[in-house]
Design a protein around this motif. Structure first.
Motif, PDB file in Angstrom:
ATOM      1  N   ILE A  25       0.824  -1.286   0.020  1.00 56.42           N
ATOM      2  CA  ILE A  25       0.018   0.030  -0.159  1.00 56.42           C
ATOM      3  C   ILE A  25       0.753   1.153  -0.083  1.00 56.42           C
ATOM      4  O   ILE A  25       0.574   2.362  -0.464  1.00 56.42           O
ATOM      5  N   ALA A  29       0.293   3.962  -2.860  1.00 57.21           N
ATOM      6  CA  ALA A  29      -0.022   5.428  -2.350  1.00 57.21           C
ATOM      7  C   ALA A  29       1.158   6.319  -2.929  1.00 57.21           C
ATOM      8  O   ALA A  29       0.712   7.544  -3.262  1.00 57.21           O
ATOM      9  N   ASP A  38      -0.343  11.005   4.839  1.00 56.41           N
ATOM     10  CA  ASP A  38      -1.650   9.982   4.349  1.00 56.41           C
ATOM     11  C   ASP A  38      -1.165   8.562   4.183  1.00 56.41           C
ATOM     12  O   ASP A  38      -1.932   7.516   4.179  1.00 56.41           O
ATOM     13  N   ASP A  41      -1.118   7.109   7.618  1.00 55.26           N
ATOM     14  CA  ASP A  41      -2.557   6.594   7.849  1.00 55.26           C
ATOM     15  C   ASP A  41      -3.073   5.481   7.119  1.00 55.26           C
ATOM     16  O   ASP A  41      -3.688   4.716   7.764  1.00 55.26           O
ATOM     17  N   LEU A  42      -2.808   5.475   5.914  1.00 55.66           N
ATOM     18  CA  LEU A  42      -3.409   4.412   5.227  1.00 55.66           C
ATOM     19  C   LEU A  42      -2.670   3.009   5.477  1.00 55.66           C
ATOM     20  O   LEU A  42      -3.386   1.883   5.759  1.00 55.66           O
ATOM     21  N   LYS A  43      -1.603   2.747   5.886  1.00 55.29           N
ATOM     22  CA  LYS A  43      -0.763   2.059   6.418  1.00 55.29           C
ATOM     23  C   LYS A  43      -1.283   1.492   7.957  1.00 55.29           C
ATOM     24  O   LYS A  43      -1.674   0.104   8.034  1.00 55.29           O
ATOM     25  N   VAL A  46      -5.091   0.184   7.137  1.00 55.44           N
ATOM     26  CA  VAL A  46      -5.063  -1.305   6.434  1.00 55.44           C
ATOM     27  C   VAL A  46      -4.352  -2.411   7.400  1.00 55.44           C
ATOM     28  O   VAL A  46      -5.015  -3.605   7.478  1.00 55.44           O
ATOM     29  N   VAL A  79      -9.675   0.816  -0.538  1.00 54.27           N
ATOM     30  CA  VAL A  79      -8.913  -0.358  -0.390  1.00 54.27           C
ATOM     31  C   VAL A  79     -10.137  -1.142   0.589  1.00 54.27           C
ATOM     32  O   VAL A  79     -10.776  -0.767   1.487  1.00 54.27           O
ATOM     33  N   MET A 123      -9.308   7.299   7.862  1.00 50.86           N
ATOM     34  CA  MET A 123      -9.740   7.397   6.486  1.00 50.86           C
ATOM     35  C   MET A 123     -10.810   8.273   6.390  1.00 50.86           C
ATOM     36  O   MET A 123     -11.417   8.832   7.176  1.00 50.86           O
ATOM     37  N   LYS A 140      -9.523   6.808   0.829  1.00 49.14           N
ATOM     38  CA  LYS A 140      -8.626   7.914   1.059  1.00 49.14           C
ATOM     39  C   LYS A 140      -8.695   8.899   0.060  1.00 49.14           C
ATOM     40  O   LYS A 140      -8.085   8.369  -1.284  1.00 49.14           O
TER      41      LYS A 140
END
Length: 158
Positions: A25, A29, A38, A41-43, A46, A79, A123, A140
């Motif tokens: 990811i 991203a 960001d 945050d995604l990591k 997820v 995701v 998210m 996101k």
């Protein structure tokens, strides 16, 4: 309908594979142009979703799969994390999925715990379907701003 690229991955429902998805990811991203914050945050979001699936879906049994789908759009990354490991069509699954509401009782969601609240905080949009297994769809947006584009001033209360 938006044009998008779809990437699907399946991993064994084991904690040691969460890091593989974190790297994946991060790469997706980063290629899309997300900021460092960001991407972090995604990591985290997820990782929480996968860890919930690993911990709760298969009750630490040494079997099962977690399916991940990445919908890469021009303005956002979607995701999807699904336990019970089935393949899915992103568009078909989105039709049967609903938003996560802070008013929902955590006990009604099999995932439970603070992970869902953390995911929701990190998210821009979270939707969950728990009819068969659990499917968590997280969105996101790129360049999400907290100030509207038509706003002419920023409030600075200190």
């Amino acid at each position: 309908m938006d044009n998008f690229d779809f990437i699907e991955m399946k991993i064994p429902a084991k904690a040691e594979y969460v890091g593989v998805i974190r790297l994946s990811i991060s790469g997706i991203a980063s290629r899309m142009g997300f900021s460092y914050e960001d991407i972090e945050d995604l990591k985290i979001a997820v990782s929480e979703a996968i860890t919930n699936a690993v911990t709760h879906a298969y009750e630490n049994a040494d079997e099962g799969e977690v399916t991940l789908g990445f919908g890469v759009y021009e303005d956002r990354l979607e995701v999807m994390v699904a336990d019970y490991g089935g393949s899915f069509s992103l568009n078909e699954v989105k039709q049967d999925i609903g938003p996560y509401k802070n008013t929902e009782s955590v006990e009604n969601l099999r995932e439970g715990g603070f992970g869902l609240f953390l995911i929701d905080a990190l998210m821009d949009k979270v939707q969950i379907n728990n009819n068969y297994g659990v499917i968590v769809l997280m969105t996101k947006y790129l360049n999400e701003t907290e100030v509207g584009l038509d706003d002419n001033q920023i409030s600075t209360r200190q």
